[in-house]
Every structure is written in C-alpha cells, then in structure tokens.
Design a protein around this motif. Structure first.
Motif, PDB file in Angstrom:
ATOM      1  N   LYS B 163      -1.002  -9.396  -6.817  1.00 42.77           N
ATOM      2  CA  LYS B 163      -0.321  -9.808  -5.583  1.00 42.77           C
ATOM      3  C   LYS B 163      -0.915 -11.127  -5.058  1.00 42.77           C
ATOM      4  CE  LYS B 163       0.977  -5.230  -3.842  1.00 42.77           C
ATOM      5  NZ  LYS B 163       0.609  -4.185  -2.871  1.00 42.77           N
ATOM      6  N   PRO B 237      -5.510  -8.646   2.981  1.00 37.66           N
ATOM      7  CA  PRO B 237      -6.223  -7.368   3.096  1.00 37.66           C
ATOM      8  C   PRO B 237      -6.440  -6.694   1.753  1.00 37.66           C
ATOM      9  CG  PRO B 237      -4.415  -7.499   4.677  1.00 37.66           C
ATOM     10  CD  PRO B 237      -4.250  -8.654   3.747  1.00 37.66           C
ATOM     11  N   ASP B 238      -5.452  -6.832   0.848  1.00 35.61           N
ATOM     12  CA  ASP B 238      -5.602  -6.211  -0.478  1.00 35.61           C
ATOM     13  C   ASP B 238      -6.730  -6.869  -1.261  1.00 35.61           C
ATOM     14  OD1 ASP B 238      -3.416  -4.768   0.270  1.00 35.61           O
ATOM     15  OD2 ASP B 238      -1.992  -5.817  -1.017  1.00 35.61           O
ATOM     16  N   GLU B 242     -10.398  -5.115  -2.223  1.00 34.50           N
ATOM     17  CA  GLU B 242     -10.580  -4.656  -3.599  1.00 34.50           C
ATOM     18  C   GLU B 242     -11.538  -5.527  -4.408  1.00 34.50           C
ATOM     19  OE1 GLU B 242      -9.440  -1.782  -4.694  1.00 34.50           O
ATOM     20  OE2 GLU B 242      -8.584  -1.469  -2.704  1.00 34.50           O
ATOM     21  N   PHE B 297      -3.096  -4.209  13.605  1.00 34.31           N
ATOM     22  CA  PHE B 297      -3.535  -3.528  12.379  1.00 34.31           C
ATOM     23  C   PHE B 297      -5.001  -3.115  12.438  1.00 34.31           C
ATOM     24  CE2 PHE B 297       0.473  -4.790  10.673  1.00 34.31           C
ATOM     25  CZ  PHE B 297       0.733  -3.906   9.642  1.00 34.31           C
ATOM     26  N   GLN B 301      -6.966   0.876  11.070  1.00 35.41           N
ATOM     27  CA  GLN B 301      -7.565   0.760   9.740  1.00 35.41           C
ATOM     28  C   GLN B 301      -8.399   1.979   9.378  1.00 35.41           C
ATOM     29  OE1 GLN B 301      -6.846  -1.410   7.266  1.00 35.41           O
ATOM     30  NE2 GLN B 301      -5.277  -1.843   8.807  1.00 35.41           N
ATOM     31  N   ARG B 306     -11.018  -3.481   4.488  1.00 35.31           N
ATOM     32  CA  ARG B 306      -9.689  -3.895   4.963  1.00 35.31           C
ATOM     33  C   ARG B 306      -9.754  -4.274   6.443  1.00 35.31           C
ATOM     34  NH1 ARG B 306      -5.434  -3.111   1.629  1.00 35.31           N
ATOM     35  NH2 ARG B 306      -3.501  -3.370   2.774  1.00 35.31           N
ATOM     36  N   TYR B 310      -8.633  -7.843   8.113  1.00 39.27           N
ATOM     37  CA  TYR B 310      -7.740  -8.104   9.249  1.00 39.27           C
ATOM     38  C   TYR B 310      -8.461  -8.881  10.352  1.00 39.27           C
ATOM     39  CZ  TYR B 310      -3.636  -5.714   7.596  1.00 39.27           C
ATOM     40  OH  TYR B 310      -2.514  -5.394   6.883  1.00 39.27           O
TER      41      TYR B 310
END
Lengths: 232, 497
Positions: B163, B237-238, B242, B297, B301, B306, B310
């Motif tokens: 992504k 955030p992804d 990760e 957001f 959470q 993550r 944000y």
C-alpha cells in the motif's frame, strides 16, 4: 535555450503524427482498463511504452535534441523490454485472469475513466494558457489534455482493480503519461536530471517487483482482496 | 575547499561509504560503522547549521548546497540517523534474537544497508540545490523505506509495504508533474539550466502566477502524500505500525519532515510570484483536515504504533497550519516544531519498541504496568508523550505557543481556535492510551524476571531525545535560535517583497 514543442507542433505533418501517437497512448490506457487477461494488460503496456518512445524520438528529431534520443532509447530498454519481461516472469507462477479484479462492472468503470479523462482536458486549459507566458508557448494545447487524461486514467486503473499486476501496470502507465508531459513542457531539462529520473524509475521497478513477489509468496495469489487486515 | 563545504560534501558521501561497509563487513563492524556514520553526520550537520545560522548558504558544485532552511531539517534527520543506529543495536537483538531463524546475518545486513541508504537519501534530498534532484532523492527514500517496511516478512508488513509504495509513488508522480510545471514556468525567465535551481528560484520574479500556483497544488498533493497530510495519509498508519520500530522512528520523525521541506521550496516560489493568500489557504485546508482526522482516530486506537502514526498526522497538520499563518513568529514556531517533533516522535517510537520487546505485543489493551516493567523506558515514553501533547517544559509547548501567537498576529483567529480545539482532542486520546499502558498496575511485573530493560542500547537514544526536548524547551542554544530565525526570515521575507 529553451526547446519549444510548439515549434514542432507548428509543422502540420509532425503535429498529426505526434497527436496520433498520443491518441494511441490514450486508447491503450482504455484497453488496459477493460483487459481480462494479465498478459493482455502487459502487452498493452508494452505497446503504450513503444508509442511513448516513438513520441520522444520524433520530437527529438525535430528539435535536434540528443537528450530525447536517449529518453527514447531508455524507454525501449526499460519500459518496452525489461519491465514486461519481469512481469511476465512472475506470471509464469500465476495464470489467473483479471475479470474478477475490478471493483465495479466494466461499463461503470469506463464511465469513471471518461470522467477522469475529461478532468485531464479540463485541467489542461490553464496549463496551456499559462504556457504562453513570456512569449514562449512551451506547452501545447494539442497534447497536454491527452497527457493529463492518461495520467488520471492511470489512477482509475490503480484504484479500481484489485490485483497487483493491474496496480503495478497502472503505476507504470502513469509514469508514461508523466514522461509525455515532461517531453512536451520540459524537453530541454538538463540531461543529468532526465537520466537520474530514469534510473529512479528502474529502482522503482525493482522495488515493485520484489514487493509483488513477496505478496505472491505470502498470499499465493496476485489478488489484493486479502489486503484488508490493516484498518482504522 | 572550506571546512563547511567539506562538511556538506561529507554528508553526501558518508552514507554511501556506510552502505558499502554495511554490505561488506560482518555483524559487529556493520553496526559500529552505521553508528559512526550517523554520529559523524550529526556533527557535520551541526557544523553546516552553525555556518548558515546567520543567513547565506554553502554550495559545493552546481547541485549541492545548504541554507538555514535546509540545515534545520538536516539536523533533525542526522540526529535520528545517529539515534536509530544506536537503538537498532539493542532492538534487533532483543526483538529478533530469540526467534529461531527469523534473525539472521542476512536480515541484519539488509536492515543496516537499507537504514544507511534511507538516511543517506533523506540527507541528500536536503542538500540538493535542484528541485528535480530533491524529487529523485525523495523517490529513493520511498523505494528503500518500502522495502524496509516489508523486512519482517509478515502478512501485515507485506500489506503495508505494498500500500505504501503504491500510494506514495502515485503521490510522487503528481509531485513530478509539479516539478515539470514549475520548470515550464521558470525556464522562460531563468533559462533551461537554472529553471529548477533553488538559488535562482528563490529570487525569481515574473513567473506566470497561474502556472506556479498549479505547480504548488501538484506539489502539495504529491509531497503531501508522503508528508501524511489527509486525505492522502492512508498509507501512513499501516507503514508506521508494521515497519521494524527503528524504521518507524525514521519514517515519522524525519521522512515526513523531508517531504514538508520540498513543499516549502515550492511555497517560496509561489509566494514570490503569486502572493501568499493562495498557498496559505491550500496549506491551511490540508492542515485542518489532517488535524481533524488524526484527533478523531487517536481516540479509538488499539495499536500502540498506529497511535503514534496518527499522532504524526496530527503534528503534520499543526505544521501545515503554522506555515499557513505566514508571519515570522509562526514560521519560527514551525521550524522548532519540525525539530522537536522529530525528537519526540523518535523517542516515542523507541519507547514503543522497548514495550513491544518486553510485552511481546503492540496492542494497547494487552499492555499494563509499563512503568514497573520498564524502569527507564516507561517514564521516558511517558515524557515523550507529554512532549507530543505540548506540555511544558518540552519544546513542542514552546513551538505551539509560537504558532498560536503567530496565528493571532496574522489575524487567523478562527484557525487558532480550530487548532487549539483539535490539539486538545488529540491530547485526550494520546494521553489516555499511554497512561493506561504505562501507569496502570500490573501484578505480574513485580517478579524480578519481568522487571528491567530489554537493552541499554535502547534506553540511551531515548535519554538523548528527552534531553534535547528539554533543552529546546527551557533554554534553546543561541546558535539554534539564530538558525530558526534565519529560516523563518527566509520564508517570511518573501512575503514582504
């Protein structure tokens, strides 16, 4: 001295040839959207890249610009040969078709694509007008709308297909659109910058290829439907 | 060649040498070389910054140069390069060392080679004097960091990496159009060879206003995608959650700032040729949207990394709003915010790395008793979150006060009110989750086997980060103040013309 594509386009025959190439690029973009087979999409990308190389070559001949010859040669080496070969190699392990990867039905997707290309034509107006500034019409109203349409349609391809091949091909066709824009409005950009930008594309190809392979190894498929674990 | 010019050249060459060394040398030497390269880069960045603090610039050849604006970003990037190299020594052992097969010499080599290329590309982006080459360097950061995000080889990391590279590359495609449009506007005035040179663009008048504005919009959307501005932030955030934690720290603390730097270069040209209203409105719109989305957001959470991701979107929103105010005090605040956010977010991610190594999870609901289990990292993480929440005496408190003051001075009262409301909302989410993890009691941690740090190497960079935040918050060095003022003048001086 600043190269003016308008000089080229002031010659009717050349204008026709260049516009024809660009229309060919746009048509291949539409065909990519409706392609059902992975290999068809890759072949369409090859054809599109070949047209981009021809566009660079013809413009280079008329502007007597060695940099554009190099761009044409690099486009053939990287986009017409190397990238498709890499993708086809990966496809040996997954022979699926793309018919199930579209987010919406084909007619709806084509409507979205038409809207996207219309946006390109709409945005080209201010660009072409502003290009006349300073007495040097560097941007031409003939080609910029088609080039922007290719860019926005590539976004549709990336956004509305759920498989890594379409998304990758979409990104590379986006890059084809940008290459056309760069030839049209920045033909005399310093050659070192053009070479570095091309090298950068090559690195991006490798990275895309590695990540695509990783995705395939992890999920056993080229579909991106499973890529919805990370949310919120 | 003068010392400062030599320093600038070394900043470009050092990561290249460190990359080669990381590839060729064995484990211990690889880490030592990376740490040495990071530390020397930081020292060189300070030399360059001190040279340009009073204004002016340093150039080496046609394509390498630095001024006060680039020096500020360079210092924070170099700090995170050194801090991450230090943190990684402990992190890689404590996080992967016990997993059979997961941590190998190959993994170690890939990690450090990638880390050096990533930090090198960011540093090079900041010292390029040609906007097209800045774009190329930032594109290299995308490619390398996407591969680093996927390094842990999990389902989540491969999804995040895919992504990330897709969305960021699309954004950078648009920013490349921005570069080309800017070239088209500048070439008739400056000539083909100087059209994208920052030194010429900084003083170029008479460029077609509409074309320059169009270039600015493409640049904000394109580089804004990498900066994490909403609504193009979805990769962030992804990828941040990760990636291996040291990479998360670099992505958040440094990469977002480098992308903002590219936007500022476009903003300078736009203000000179089209006035300040348009770019300020564009930045304010993206800033408010980013702040709003991040604040909402942050409240919901469940993943620690993550949450910090944000928080980065939130701070990029604050920076964009601050830049939109346009007055010198707000711009100086933005410069301070860039540096202090880099320090605070790096420290917060380092803390998250220690927590993950200790508790074996990133899930907020599964972590408690952090302050007992991690006697150093627990309080330091709490301090980093206090800094990110703009509590005194940390530097972000000072920078936000400057931005708010600048907003009032520029007549942007509505913007200031929105800023304060959303920052307060974000503070609520961030502090609530962190206090739950760090302060809530956990009966199991009293056993001696569970108390203690995973590695001292992971604590030291956090101490430096908090120390820096305190220093800049309480008594910033005079040289740094000069640098900040000079960068703000460089940006705001264009408005006065």
């Amino acid at each position: 001295m600043v190269a003016e594509v308008s000089t080229v386009l002031s010659q009717p025959a050349t204008t026709s040839v260049l516009v024809l190439f660009e229309i060919g690029v746009l048509v291949t973009e539409f065909l990519m959207l409706r392609a059902h087979l992975l290999r068809s999409q890759v072949r369409l990308y090859m054809a599109q890249s070949f047209l981009v190389a021809l566009f660079a070559l013809v413009t280079g001949i008329h502007l007597d610009n060695n940099g554009l010859y190099a761009v044409s040669a690099m486009a053939i080496a990287v986009k017409v040969i190397l990238v498709p070969v890499l993708i086809i190699r990966l496809l040996r392990t997954d022979q699926g078709d793309l018919s199930q990867s579209a987010v919406m039905k084909l007619p709806s997707m084509l409507y979205v694509a038409l809207l996207a290309s219309a946006l390109g034509f709409f945005m080209a107006g201010p660009l072409a007008d502003a290009g006349k500034f300073g007495g040097g019409a560097m941007m031409s109203s003939h080609v910029i709308p088609i080039e922007l349409a290719v860019v926005f349609m590539a976004f549709v391809l990336i956004g509305f297909r759920r498989d890594v091949i379409s998304q990758m091909v979409g990104f590379f066709s986006l890059e084809n659109g940008i290459t056309l824009i760069s030839i049209s409005i920045a033909a005399n950009m310093p050659f070192v910058v053009e070479v570095v930008t091309f090298f950068d594309l090559l690195v991006a190809v490798v990275a895309f290829g590695l990540l695509m392979r990783l995705h395939h190894l992890k999920s056993g498929t080229l579909s991106t439907h499973a890529l919805e674990r990370l949310k919120g | 060649m003068k010392v400062s010019e030599m320093a600038l050249l070394c900043i470009v060459l050092l990561p290249v040498v460190a990359t080669l060394a990381s590839y060729l040398l064995g484990g211990m030497w690889r880490r030592a070389t990376t740490l040495l390269a990071g530390t020397i880069t930081l020292l060189l960045a300070i030399v360059v910054a001190s040279r340009v603090a009073g204004g002016g610039s340093i150039s080496v050849g046609s394509f390498i140069s630095a001024d006060s604006l680039s020096a500020i970003f360079l210092v924070v990037t170099a700090f995170l390069y050194a801090a991450t190299a230090l943190f990684s020594i402990g992190y890689l052992r404590s996080s992967y060392g016990s997993k059979a097969g997961a941590y190998s010499d190959r993994f170690d080599r890939r990690f450090f080679v990638g880390l050096n290329i990533f930090c090198g590309a960011m540093s090079i982006a900041l010292v390029m004097s040609n906007i097209a080459l800045i774009w190329v360097s930032i594109e290299v950061t995308t490619v390398v960091s996407a591969l680093l995000v996927s390094l842990e080889d999990t389902d989540g990391s491969s999804e995040a990496a895919w992504k990330y590279i897709l969305i960021a590359s699309m954004g950078l495609g648009l920013s490349l159009i921005g570069v080309l449009v800017l070239y088209a506007a500048a070439a008739p005035i400056l000539g083909a060879s100087h059209a994208l040179q920052i030194g010429y663009l900084d003083h170029a008048h008479g460029l077609a206003a509409e074309t320059v504005e169009l270039a600015f919009v493409f640049a904000v959307i394109g580089f804004g995608t990498k900066m994490g501005l909403a609504p193009m932030h979805t990769w962030l955030p992804d990828a941040h959650s990760e990636a291996p934690t040291p990479i998360s720290a670099l992505l958040s603390g440094s990469l977002l700032a480098v992308s903002f730097y590219a936007i500022l270069r476009f903003e300078q040209v736009t203000i000179i040729n089209a006035g300040s209203a348009f770019p300020h409105d564009v930045l304010a719109s993206f800033g408010v949207l980013s702040l709003l989305i991040a604040a909402l957001f942050l409240l919901v959470q469940r993943d620690m990394k993550r949450m910090f991701a944000y928080s980065s979107v939130e701070h990029m929103g604050i920076i964009a709003i601050g830049a939109s105010f346009g007055v010198p005090i707000a711009l100086a605040g933005v410069m301070l915010h860039v540096v202090s956010h880099g320090l605070a977010k790096g420290t917060a991610f380092f803390g998250a790395g220690s927590f993950k190594a200790k508790f074996g999870t990133k899930e907020i609901g599964k972590i408690s008793g952090g302050i007992s289990a991690l006697p150093w990292s627990g309080p330091l993480l709490l301090a980093a979150v206090a800094a990110l929440s703009a509590l005194p005496p940390f530097a972000i408190f000072r920078s936000e006060i400057m931005i708010v003051y600048g907003g009032m001075e520029s007549g942007g009262g509505v913007g200031v009110v929105i800023l304060l409301m959303l920052v307060t909302l974000a503070f609520g989410g961030l502090s609530w989750h962190t206090i739950k993890m760090v302060m809530s009691p956990d009966a199991t941690v009293e056993s001696p086997s569970r108390r203690g740090e995973p590695s001292i190497w992971m604590v030291v960079p956090m101490l430096f980060g908090i120390g820096g935040l305190l220093l800049l918050g309480i008594h910033p060095p005079a040289g740094f103040l000069h640098l900040m003022d000079s960068a703000a003048r460089e940006l705001s001086g264009r408005i006065a013309r």
